[in-house]
Design an enzyme around this catalytic site. Structure first.
Site, PDB file in Angstrom:
ATOM      1  N   HIS A 155     -45.685  57.949 -51.839  1.00 43.82           N
ATOM      2  CA  HIS A 155     -44.583  58.898 -52.092  1.00 43.82           C
ATOM      3  C   HIS A 155     -43.264  58.153 -52.271  1.00 43.82           C
ATOM      4  O   HIS A 155     -42.198  58.704 -52.041  1.00 43.82           O
ATOM      5  CB  HIS A 155     -44.495  59.909 -50.948  1.00 43.82           C
ATOM      6  CG  HIS A 155     -45.730  60.759 -50.845  1.00 43.82           C
ATOM      7  ND1 HIS A 155     -45.993  61.799 -51.707  1.00 43.82           N
ATOM      8  CD2 HIS A 155     -46.798  60.681 -50.023  1.00 43.82           C
ATOM      9  CE1 HIS A 155     -47.165  62.346 -51.410  1.00 43.82           C
ATOM     10  NE2 HIS A 155     -47.675  61.676 -50.382  1.00 43.82           N
ATOM     11  N   CYS A 182     -44.956  39.727  -8.183  1.00 46.70           N
ATOM     12  CA  CYS A 182     -44.012  39.204  -7.201  1.00 46.70           C
ATOM     13  C   CYS A 182     -44.245  37.707  -7.095  1.00 46.70           C
ATOM     14  O   CYS A 182     -45.211  37.185  -7.646  1.00 46.70           O
ATOM     15  CB  CYS A 182     -44.267  39.814  -5.831  1.00 46.70           C
ATOM     16  SG  CYS A 182     -44.227  41.605  -5.824  1.00 46.70           S
ATOM     17  N   LYS A 200     -41.804  43.696 -34.747  1.00 47.22           N
ATOM     18  CA  LYS A 200     -41.952  42.333 -34.213  1.00 47.22           C
ATOM     19  C   LYS A 200     -41.574  41.310 -35.276  1.00 47.22           C
ATOM     20  O   LYS A 200     -40.836  40.380 -35.016  1.00 47.22           O
ATOM     21  CB  LYS A 200     -43.392  42.053 -33.737  1.00 47.22           C
ATOM     22  CG  LYS A 200     -43.866  42.785 -32.500  1.00 47.22           C
ATOM     23  CD  LYS A 200     -43.240  42.321 -31.214  1.00 47.22           C
ATOM     24  CE  LYS A 200     -41.979  43.041 -30.884  1.00 47.22           C
ATOM     25  NZ  LYS A 200     -41.966  44.224 -30.136  1.00 47.22           N
ATOM     26  N   GLU A 231     -44.860  49.019 -34.971  1.00 48.67           N
ATOM     27  CA  GLU A 231     -44.586  47.987 -33.969  1.00 48.67           C
ATOM     28  C   GLU A 231     -44.765  46.588 -34.572  1.00 48.67           C
ATOM     29  O   GLU A 231     -43.982  45.679 -34.303  1.00 48.67           O
ATOM     30  CB  GLU A 231     -45.495  48.196 -32.747  1.00 48.67           C
ATOM     31  CG  GLU A 231     -45.341  47.164 -31.646  1.00 48.67           C
ATOM     32  CD  GLU A 231     -43.939  47.011 -31.063  1.00 48.67           C
ATOM     33  OE1 GLU A 231     -43.050  47.834 -31.364  1.00 48.67           O
ATOM     34  OE2 GLU A 231     -43.721  46.048 -30.326  1.00 48.67           O
ATOM     35  N   ASN A 263     -48.713  39.316  -3.309  1.00 59.48           N
ATOM     36  CA  ASN A 263     -48.468  39.630  -4.713  1.00 59.48           C
ATOM     37  C   ASN A 263     -49.721  40.297  -5.246  1.00 59.48           C
ATOM     38  O   ASN A 263     -50.801  39.719  -5.162  1.00 59.48           O
ATOM     39  CB  ASN A 263     -48.174  38.332  -5.490  1.00 59.48           C
ATOM     40  CG  ASN A 263     -48.231  38.545  -7.002  1.00 59.48           C
ATOM     41  OD1 ASN A 263     -47.870  39.611  -7.495  1.00 59.48           O
ATOM     42  ND2 ASN A 263     -48.686  37.541  -7.721  1.00 59.48           N
ATOM     43  N   GLY A 264     -49.573  41.503  -5.784  1.00 64.94           N
ATOM     44  CA  GLY A 264     -50.744  42.202  -6.324  1.00 64.94           C
ATOM     45  C   GLY A 264     -50.663  43.674  -5.984  1.00 64.94           C
ATOM     46  O   GLY A 264     -49.617  44.178  -5.565  1.00 64.94           O
ATOM     47  N   GLU A 266     -37.762  41.430 -36.073  1.00 61.14           N
ATOM     48  CA  GLU A 266     -36.779  41.028 -35.061  1.00 61.14           C
ATOM     49  C   GLU A 266     -36.837  39.546 -34.728  1.00 61.14           C
ATOM     50  O   GLU A 266     -35.821  38.963 -34.391  1.00 61.14           O
ATOM     51  CB  GLU A 266     -36.862  41.896 -33.798  1.00 61.14           C
ATOM     52  CG  GLU A 266     -38.086  41.697 -32.954  1.00 61.14           C
ATOM     53  CD  GLU A 266     -38.056  42.515 -31.662  1.00 61.14           C
ATOM     54  OE1 GLU A 266     -36.976  42.762 -31.114  1.00 61.14           O
ATOM     55  OE2 GLU A 266     -39.153  42.885 -31.218  1.00 61.14           O
ATOM     56  N   LYS A 291     -32.086  41.728 -24.487  1.00 57.68           N
ATOM     57  CA  LYS A 291     -33.307  42.267 -23.882  1.00 57.68           C
ATOM     58  C   LYS A 291     -33.105  43.732 -23.510  1.00 57.68           C
ATOM     59  O   LYS A 291     -33.995  44.550 -23.646  1.00 57.68           O
ATOM     60  CB  LYS A 291     -33.681  41.431 -22.649  1.00 57.68           C
ATOM     61  CG  LYS A 291     -34.977  41.857 -21.987  1.00 57.68           C
ATOM     62  CD  LYS A 291     -36.179  41.528 -22.875  1.00 57.68           C
ATOM     63  CE  LYS A 291     -37.475  42.106 -22.354  1.00 57.68           C
ATOM     64  NZ  LYS A 291     -38.490  42.206 -23.410  1.00 57.68           N
ATOM     65  N   TRP A 322     -41.184  42.426  -6.850  1.00 55.58           N
ATOM     66  CA  TRP A 322     -41.094  43.293  -8.036  1.00 55.58           C
ATOM     67  C   TRP A 322     -41.842  44.552  -7.635  1.00 55.58           C
ATOM     68  O   TRP A 322     -43.064  44.566  -7.582  1.00 55.58           O
ATOM     69  CB  TRP A 322     -41.779  42.589  -9.212  1.00 55.58           C
ATOM     70  CG  TRP A 322     -41.724  43.332 -10.504  1.00 55.58           C
ATOM     71  CD1 TRP A 322     -42.722  44.074 -11.075  1.00 55.58           C
ATOM     72  CD2 TRP A 322     -40.635  43.378 -11.419  1.00 55.58           C
ATOM     73  NE1 TRP A 322     -42.292  44.565 -12.282  1.00 55.58           N
ATOM     74  CE2 TRP A 322     -41.023  44.156 -12.518  1.00 55.58           C
ATOM     75  CE3 TRP A 322     -39.339  42.827 -11.413  1.00 55.58           C
ATOM     76  CZ2 TRP A 322     -40.185  44.399 -13.594  1.00 55.58           C
ATOM     77  CZ3 TRP A 322     -38.517  43.075 -12.489  1.00 55.58           C
ATOM     78  CH2 TRP A 322     -38.937  43.853 -13.560  1.00 55.58           C
ATOM     79  N   ARG A 362     -40.363  36.075 -11.405  1.00 48.39           N
ATOM     80  CA  ARG A 362     -41.519  36.948 -11.160  1.00 48.39           C
ATOM     81  C   ARG A 362     -41.114  38.297 -10.555  1.00 48.39           C
ATOM     82  O   ARG A 362     -41.942  39.191 -10.423  1.00 48.39           O
ATOM     83  CB  ARG A 362     -42.512  36.260 -10.213  1.00 48.39           C
ATOM     84  CG  ARG A 362     -43.078  34.971 -10.767  1.00 48.39           C
ATOM     85  CD  ARG A 362     -44.064  34.378  -9.797  1.00 48.39           C
ATOM     86  NE  ARG A 362     -45.215  35.222  -9.604  1.00 48.39           N
ATOM     87  CZ  ARG A 362     -46.277  35.238 -10.385  1.00 48.39           C
ATOM     88  NH1 ARG A 362     -46.352  34.425 -11.401  1.00 48.39           N
ATOM     89  NH2 ARG A 362     -47.277  36.053 -10.143  1.00 48.39           N
TER      90      ARG A 362
HETATM   91  O1  M6R Z   1     -36.087  48.633 -22.117  1.00 49.67           O
HETATM   92  P1  M6R Z   1     -36.487  49.617 -23.195  1.00 49.67           P
HETATM   93  O2  M6R Z   1     -37.941  49.790 -23.311  1.00 49.67           O
HETATM   94  O3  M6R Z   1     -35.752  50.912 -23.066  1.00 49.67           O
HETATM   95  O4  M6R Z   1     -35.964  48.941 -24.537  1.00 49.67           O
HETATM   96  C1  M6R Z   1     -36.023  49.609 -25.764  1.00 49.67           C
HETATM   97  C2  M6R Z   1     -35.780  48.673 -26.916  1.00 49.67           C
HETATM   98  O5  M6R Z   1     -34.486  48.141 -26.853  1.00 49.67           O
HETATM   99  C3  M6R Z   1     -36.790  47.533 -26.962  1.00 49.67           C
HETATM  100  O6  M6R Z   1     -38.086  48.018 -26.984  1.00 49.67           O
HETATM  101  C4  M6R Z   1     -36.573  46.643 -28.196  1.00 49.67           C
HETATM  102  O7  M6R Z   1     -36.854  47.374 -29.353  1.00 49.67           O
HETATM  103  C5  M6R Z   1     -37.450  45.394 -28.091  1.00 49.67           C
HETATM  104  N1  M6R Z   1     -36.644  44.226 -28.143  1.00 49.67           N
HETATM  105  C6  M6R Z   1     -38.429  45.250 -29.187  1.00 49.67           C
HETATM  106  O8  M6R Z   1     -39.174  44.096 -29.078  1.00 49.67           O
END
Ligand code: M6R
Length: 609
Positions: A504, A2, A485, A481, A101-102, A488, A604, A75, A28
């Site tokens: 395979h 927060c 990263k 993962e 906040n915490g 993307e 996002k 938050w 925040r």
């Molecule tokens: O908000 P969510 O965790 O549901 O989002 C899922 C994906 O859209 C999200 O993780 C996306 O793959 C990220 N941008 C990856 O860095």
């Protein structure tokens, strides 16, 4: 996470200044907002649910009278994002107002104690206990000054906090205290400003002084005094002149949100260890009873689910199906029934595919459990029980700190379930719980010791046309993962596989110099992984390994290696092992002149199917 702000002005309106400063802290948290001022020896309070602009439109946050006040943008962690849970919180006598906040870990115990002493609680927050604790201290010892009453109160708190307190008892003061959550003082000839972060007051003053952990600050119009909470010794510290632009301040001096958020992980992981027991218990009870458990998510959250399927299996002997949310209805829709449980994982809580899967499962009478970063999101509303991951808002499009927090929550759930089922010995449980506590420190070590090396690796391989990421067992999830990263944000075509699968088919792509990143914790699959490394080496691949410190065998086989502290248990390994991969993607993106915060074609939160 927060945002808190307080000010003591020589003249002018505290509330309009607090309102403007909270706007600069809105990154925040933004599910509710509130301001309290002192005027005519009375508390004046306005607060409400929603973003700051919405609440201001409804209530006009600028017209509270008074030159001294505190404010908060929330938050949600404890209690839904409703008006009654928004800060400031007050005591029974309406004399003390607190913003915080915490997360207070021992709030349930303190709340019961205070309720037994006759205190009346209005909200479901952990913060409200602080106002009542201060009130209790003053009523037991009316001669006690406000600062002493706050000091005694915070001594009883376990967890993280940055608090600001005002009271009609001493209406010329703001008392603040800090443990782990950030707190900074700013000042100029017009007044004093206390905030969670420098951007809040940067347009007003660039003179700032950081309040450190375990300190309390007593601010009045004529000055301030800082003391240590533990023994009341006085602290003297010089302010610093901050030469950041507002844009730099928002990123805490980092060039991008992504690297700021990568660096926040030690803190967010500590916060994630402070989940409410009650919710973890409830969720593990539902998981225990379930016949079929589906772990449903997209993107990075799906990778957390994949890792979780190993955790649940290895620790609690619970088979689970990790499923891409976009495939869930087609793949499992018809087989879901009243005995099924869906654990939906979504940092935003608003991802369309995840929510459609939940709706489908709900129509078939399944139980819905949620894990999300946004309390108040659709996922929290449709879940039978949900748990918040406590990462705070993530602004970079690439999920980083929210991934490691999701992994931490899922590991805690697996541990609970394991305990419930009596599947792991007490010694093993204690060992894993202790190791979980050390993960934030491990992540801190990785960032501080490996970042420069990773920068050089990124430079070396920046022209690679393709990358491979390979791991065995739970490390396959880490590999997926790492690949996501790099793809993307640096736009490098990348492949990820469980290392055993590569022969395979995918291995036919390997040519001299193709970088292959191996995730190499020293777990049961270490020996076999060495064979997989040899297979790749024999075909000319350049081996980049993420190893445990002291793993001389793999070090010798590698062209480049990145070290992670040794001794991390297998089921927790994705948390530290993914951090070098986040950094690798970040630095490759920089090498290619890309802005990692705003990758092309991505949002996002994906709210379309
Ligand atoms: O908000 P969510 O965790 O549901 O989002 C899922 C994906 O859209 C999200 O993780 C996306 O793959 C990220 N941008 C990856 O860095």
């Amino acid at each position: 996470m927060c945002g808190i702000f307080g000010c003591i002005l020589k003249k002018g309106s505290a509330s309009s200044l607090i309102h403007a400063s909270l706007k600069r802290l809105e990154y925040r948290g933004y599910d509710s907002v509130g301001i309290a001022t002192l005027y005519n020896n009375q508390l004046q309070i306005k607060k409400g649910q929603g973003k700051i602009d919405e609440v201001h439109q409804r209530l006009n946050l600028d017209d509270l009278k008074g030159t001294i006040g505190i404010g908060h943008t929330r938050w949600a962690t404890h209690g839904a994002p409703l008006e009654i849970n928004s800060h400031p919180h007050i005591d029974c006598t309406n004399k003390i107002a607190v913003v915080h906040n915490g997360i207070i870990e021992n709030f349930s115990e303190l709340k019961s104690e205070l309720e037994n002493n006759g205190h009346n609680f209005i909200s479901k927050t952990d913060t409200e206990i602080i106002a009542h604790l201060i009130e209790d201290n003053i009523s037991k010892n009316p001669k006690k000054g406000l600062a002493d009453a706050v000091l005694e109160a915070v001594k009883r708190l376990e967890g993280s906090y940055a608090i600001a307190v005002i009271s009609t008892i001493e209406p010329d003061k703001i008392i603040c205290a800090r443990n782990e959550s950030p707190l900074v003082l700013g000042y100029n000839e017009k007044g004093y400003y206390i905030a969670s972060d420098i951007p809040a007051f940067l347009p007003i003053t660039n003179k700032a002084l950081v309040i450190k952990n375990g300190e309390l600050i007593n601010i009045s119009a004529s000055g301030y005094e800082i003391k240590k909470i533990v023994d009341s010794t006085l602290v003297s510290r010089e302010p610093k002149i901050i030469d950041w632009t507002p844009e730099m301040a928002l990123k805490k001096g980092y060039p991008h949100f992504m690297i700021k958020e990568i660096n926040e992980q030690p803190l967010t992981l500590r916060n994630t260890l402070r989940l409410q027991d009650h919710y973890l218990d409830l969720i593990s009870t539902f998981l225990d009873r379930a016949k079929d458990v589906f772990l449903v998510a997209c993107g990075t959250s799906y990778h957390a689910c994949l890792a979780a399927s190993y955790m649940f299996s290895k620790l609690a002997f619970l088979p689970t199906y990790p499923v891409y949310a976009s495939e869930f209805i087609e793949q499992h829709g018809k087989s879901v029934n009243i005995d099924s449980t869906i654990l939906a994982v979504s940092q935003s809580g608003e991802t369309a595919d995840t929510l459609s899967s939940v709706t489908c499962a709900q129509q078939r009478a399944a139980t819905i459990l949620g894990l999300t970063n946004v309390i108040g999101s659709t996922l929290t509303r449709v879940s039978r029980v949900y748990v918040g991951q406590q990462s705070g808002p993530e602004i970079g499009v690439a999920a980083t700190k929210t991934f490691t927090s999701e992994l931490s929550v899922l590991a805690q759930l697996a541990l609970r379930l394991s305990k419930k089922r009596g599947k792991v010995s007490q010694d093993e449980m204690d060992h894993l719980s202790e190791k979980l506590e050390t993960i934030p420190k491990n992540v801190e070590t990785i960032i501080s010791t490996q970042a420069n090396k990773i920068k050089k690796i990124a430079k070396k391989y920046k022209k690679a046309k393709i990358f491979f990421f390979l791991g065995r067992g739970i490390s396959a999830a880490t590999a997926y993962e790492g690949r996501l990263k790099l793809m993307e944000i640096a736009y490098v075509p990348s492949m990820a596989f469980p290392a055993g699968e590569s022969k395979h088919g995918p291995i036919s792509l390997i040519e001299s110099g193709i970088p292959v990143v191996f995730i190499c914790p020293k777990d049961g699959s270490h020996k076999t992984l060495i064979s997989n490394i040899m297979e790749m080496k024999a075909r000319g691949a350049s081996i980049i390994s993420v190893i445990e410190t002291g793993d001389e065998i793999i070090k010798k086989l590698s062209d480049d290696y990145i070290e992670v502290p040794a001794g991390i248990p297998e089921i927790l390994s994705p948390i530290p092992f993914v951090v070098p991969l986040q950094l690798l993607a970040y630095y490759v993106a920089l090498e290619k002149g890309l802005n990692p915060d705003t990758p092309r074609n991505l949002a996002k939160c994906v709210t379309v199917k």
